[in-house]
Design an enzyme around this catalytic site. Structure first.
Site, PDB file in Angstrom:
ATOM      1  N   HIS A  74      50.995  40.458  36.782  1.00 33.29           N
ATOM      2  CA  HIS A  74      50.291  40.060  37.032  1.00 33.29           C
ATOM      3  C   HIS A  74      49.361  38.873  35.572  1.00 33.29           C
ATOM      4  O   HIS A  74      48.635  38.571  36.454  1.00 33.29           O
ATOM      5  CB  HIS A  74      49.743  39.724  38.306  1.00 33.29           C
ATOM      6  CG  HIS A  74      50.717  39.935  38.911  1.00 33.29           C
ATOM      7  ND1 HIS A  74      51.462  38.769  40.150  1.00 33.29           N
ATOM      8  CD2 HIS A  74      51.291  41.264  39.816  1.00 33.29           C
ATOM      9  CE1 HIS A  74      52.142  39.241  40.974  1.00 33.29           C
ATOM     10  NE2 HIS A  74      52.458  40.785  41.434  1.00 33.29           N
ATOM     11  N   ASN A 147      53.568  36.838  46.673  1.00 34.87           N
ATOM     12  CA  ASN A 147      54.246  36.107  45.721  1.00 34.87           C
ATOM     13  C   ASN A 147      55.126  35.158  46.553  1.00 34.87           C
ATOM     14  O   ASN A 147      55.324  34.530  47.457  1.00 34.87           O
ATOM     15  CB  ASN A 147      55.781  37.678  45.663  1.00 34.87           C
ATOM     16  CG  ASN A 147      55.113  38.661  44.804  1.00 34.87           C
ATOM     17  OD1 ASN A 147      53.570  38.274  43.993  1.00 34.87           O
ATOM     18  ND2 ASN A 147      55.340  39.525  45.230  1.00 34.87           N
ATOM     19  N   HIS A 338      42.486  40.525  46.115  1.00 38.28           N
ATOM     20  CA  HIS A 338      42.573  42.099  47.073  1.00 38.28           C
ATOM     21  C   HIS A 338      42.737  41.851  48.003  1.00 38.28           C
ATOM     22  O   HIS A 338      42.374  41.302  48.857  1.00 38.28           O
ATOM     23  CB  HIS A 338      41.145  43.152  46.900  1.00 38.28           C
ATOM     24  CG  HIS A 338      40.790  43.876  47.958  1.00 38.28           C
ATOM     25  ND1 HIS A 338      41.927  44.362  48.037  1.00 38.28           N
ATOM     26  CD2 HIS A 338      39.903  45.164  47.325  1.00 38.28           C
ATOM     27  CE1 HIS A 338      41.774  45.731  48.741  1.00 38.28           C
ATOM     28  NE2 HIS A 338      40.395  45.959  48.159  1.00 38.28           N
TER      29      HIS A 338
END
Ligand code: HDE
Length: 711
Positions: A74, A147, A338
């Site tokens: 990413h 995603n 995170h």
């Protein structure tokens, strides 16, 4: 017109921490005003530079250390600030405050990314897109690191380094960049049947979005919501774009990569700058804890979706992105997401992929951002103040007063003290677990093909064709025949037609494999554990096909107005105003960027010339009315450029409008040869209206006419 951003506590915090150089004099990092930024200090005008030149040394030293490691995956991304607004309370399911009070507004920072490419790689790579959102809630930061595809390649975190090594450029020659079309990726995939569902998504047009604003977002894993009473629900997160889910053609994607590798980044930036704020509906699929085992797949398996026909997505809020970052590096590059940044009321499930992620994300920040104090970087700070006994470390910025950095203490009156649950103290959901320590995978994870079939079956005919062509493209780049064959063998478990179509173009035979299964424990009977060939309970899902997406708006669509001197100003302006009123962006393309003089003397300023852009950068084309303009466009200098524009747009199934007196352009281009009805080709001279054009743009593309348009 840019809309107001309202009161955003995160933006206020960032504002108080930022500086501007406007009207300021140049200084060193020590605040010393600099008198000469052109010449280093030398022993005489032509002499050597002196070591004592601390100004030169400071400048060069800082420059030498400007780069930080890019994200391992990413790396290429674009971010924006925004607001999440709750439209319906989720308090029955979760005590998370930002999901309780209707109307509550939470500041967010979103970052969209490709996965495989380096930081400078093209936006239009065939790839999964990251869809990461940091919610700056009053109870601390909550990160939804999602995603644009609802499943993943692998079921267990221990396979992640293998997957990433396989897709990244090959280690000996660092090729290819930002592409899965190479031996190592398909070698790995052909040996990993659990990846087949994800491969269907990756080979679909979802992997080449038209815009970051036109992608769905999925949390992928099952998470948990916990309410005030301690009751838990499994939850899957969804973001549905108000503009619909749309993609480009693969041929187009490859050309955009050359014409404008920043296509998605620019599109997001410009939409926000022009006040066309991207919006998503936020929704959840909820499963009471006691229903965990009611499905024909395992809720903990990240290679499975819950079909929307089985559990509908309920909409609870709106995500709006309304401000571009002020500084790319400080914000988009340094933001640290995170999945373990939680707030009370949200918890993890035991999905073994998610569990591994919980370790990885802090660990990676330590090498990428270089210090355990990365949470102090402005973009990562929570809006509530941090109080704890952690201290020191590289680049510490918080100045904590007092002598105490331990607990229990009496010198500091016991502060900071633990928060009770009623005061918002986080408690993990008390889930009963009793197991044997074992390296194995659950039998309930073993069906690898049912949902791959479900996805494939749910695609429209053009979508299926694109998916087949994507596989053919990718596997044609594979140079090891056995890998191609093995992959085709996997496809045979999904759909025989798919396997034979692909195999024919690769020159291989379809051999249905008894596929190797990576999850077999050493002492298991392999025949029992091999993936089962099952019919899925749900055979079709409308939600999986982009054919059924929103197709009633042209908001923010980019329409290229092609014109030359002599254009009819009145008619052109009327068309422009009408399209802009519908929210579209009109960009003028002239033979050059010099102003275009209309027949009545009006001047139009082109944003592009026929050579500085390509048709792939536009959603639709409009050939501006005017006999003289058409003649100019068809003169030998411009003719091949303008016809190329029209022909490419035609090939990519776009809407094209031929204004009055552009019949020769129509006839000279491939459009003139069409032998079929085509609702996206509008000719003003035939009495067709602008409304038909608007309608065709809103539909995005006539993918069903692709074969005719290309023959
Ligand atoms: Fe990530 N992932 N990931 N991932 N991921 C990273 O974190 C990782 C996975 C996702 O815009 C890294 O800060 C492991 C699934 C996004 O900054 C790293 C596993 C999903 C982003 C990492 C996964 C994601 C990352 C790289 C398997 C979808 C970009 C740099 C166990 C739900 C966030 C970084 C941004 C980034 C690890 C699987 C989404 C290395 C170990 C599944 C959107 O920590």
């Amino acid at each position: 017109m840019k809309k107001e951003q309202g009161n955003n506590p995160k933006l206020n915090q960032l504002e108080s921490l930022s500086t501007s150089n406007e009207n300021e004099m140049l200084t060193t990092n020590q605040g010393l005003k600099v008198n000469d930024n052109q010449n280093s200090l030398k022993d005489g005008e032509r002499g050597p530079t002196l070591l004592e030149d601390f100004i030169l040394r400071e400048k060069i030293t800082h420059f030498d250390h400007e780069r930080i490691p890019e994200r391992i995956v990413h790396a290429r991304g674009s971010g924006a600030h925004g607001i999440f607004k709750l439209t319906k309370s989720l308090s029955r399911y979760t005590k998370a405050k930002f999901l309780n009070e209707v109307g509550a507004e939470t500041p967010v920072f979103a970052r969209f990314s490709t996965v495989a490419g380096s930081r400078g790689s093209t936006d239009l790579a065939r790839d999964v897109r990251g869809f990461a959102i940091k919610f700056y809630t009053e109870e601390g930061n909550y990160d939804l690191v999602a995603n644009n595809m609802p499943v993943f390649f692998i079921q267990d975190a221990i396979k992640f380094p293998d997957l990433v090594h396989a897709v990244k450029p090959e280690p000996d020659n660092e090729m290819p960049q930002a592409a899965s079309a190479h031996n190592t990726f398909w070698d790995f995939i052909s040996l990993m049947p659990e990846s087949m569902h994800m491969i269907m998504w990756l080979m679909s047009d979802r992997a080449i979005p038209r815009s970051l604003r036109m992608m769905e977002g999925f949390g992928v894993h099952s998470f948990k919501f916990i309410n005030e009473e301690g009751k838990s629900h499994f939850v899957k997160f969804h973001f549905k774009p108000r503009l619909g889910v749309h993609s480009v053609a693969w041929d187009e994607a490859q050309k955009i990569s050359g014409a404008d590798p920043d296509f998605h980044r620019r599109d997001l930036w410009e939409a926000i700058e022009t006040g066309s704020f991207p919006e998503w509906d936020f929704g959840v699929q909820l499963v009471p804890e006691e229903d965990e085992h009611k499905f024909d797949f395992d809720l903990l398996d990240p290679t499975k979706i819950i079909p929307e026909e089985v559990i509908p997505v309920e909409i609870f809020g709106t995500l709006t992105l309304n401000k571009n970052p002020d500084n790319f590096f400080a914000e988009t590059e340094q933001v640290a997401f995170h999945p373990g940044h939680l707030v009370p009321g949200i918890d993890f499930s035991n999905d073994p992929l998610l569990q591994g992620r919980l370790f990885s994300y802090t660990d990676t920040q330590l090498s990428r951002l270089g210090s355990p104090n990365f949470h102090e970087i402005p973009i990562n700070r929570s809006v509530n103040t941090v109080h704890n006994n952690q201290r020191d470390g590289h680049m510490r910025q918080q100045i904590v007063k007092g002598k105490v950095s331990y607990e229990p203490n009496s010198i500091g009156n016991g502060c900071p003290f633990q928060a009770m649950m009623k005061d918002g103290g986080f408690t993990s959901h008390q889930e009963k677990i009793s197991g044997t320590k074992i390296r194995a995978r659950s039998q309930s994870f073993v069906d690898h093909y049912s949902q791959a079939k479900l996805f494939y079956n749910s695609q429209s005919a053009p979508e299926k064709r694109h998916l087949q062509n994507a596989l053919i493209f990718e596997l044609s780049k594979v140079t090891v025949p056995v890998i191609r064959e093995r992959l085709v063998g996997q496809l045979a478990f999904i759909d025989m037609d798919l396997a034979t179509t692909v195999a024919a173009k690769l020159g291989v035979k379809v051999t249905k494999l008894k596929e190797p299964n990576q999850s077999i424990p050493a002492d298991a009977d392999p025949t029992e554990l091999q993936s089962e060939e099952r019919e899925p309970q749900t055979k079709f899902s409308d939600a999986l096909s982009m054919e059924n997406t929103v197709k009633d708006t042209i908001k923010s669509r980019v329409i290229g107005f092609i014109m030359a001197d002599g254009v009819d100003a009145d008619m052109t302006t009327k068309l422009k105003v009408k399209l802009e009123k519908e929210g579209a962006q009109v960009q003028i393309i002239g033979p050059s960027v010099a102003s275009v003089k209309a027949a009545d003397g009006t001047l139009f300023i082109p944003r592009h010339s026929l050579t500085s852009t390509k048709s792939v950068c536009f959603d639709a084309l409009l050939l501006c009315p005017g006999e003289k303009s058409e003649k100019e466009l068809l003169n030998p200098e411009n003719k091949h450029l303008v016809l190329n524009f029209i022909n490419e747009a035609y090939k990519h199934c776009k809407a094209i409008y031929f204004g009055l007196d552009t019949d020769n352009l129509y006839a000279s281009s491939n459009v003139g040869n069409k032998k079929h009805e085509d609702p996206a080709i509008i000719k003003e001279s035939d009495g067709q209206s602008e409304d038909a054009f608007i309608n065709a743009i809103a539909k995005h593309r006539v993918w069903n006419l692709e074969v005719e348009r290309n023959s």
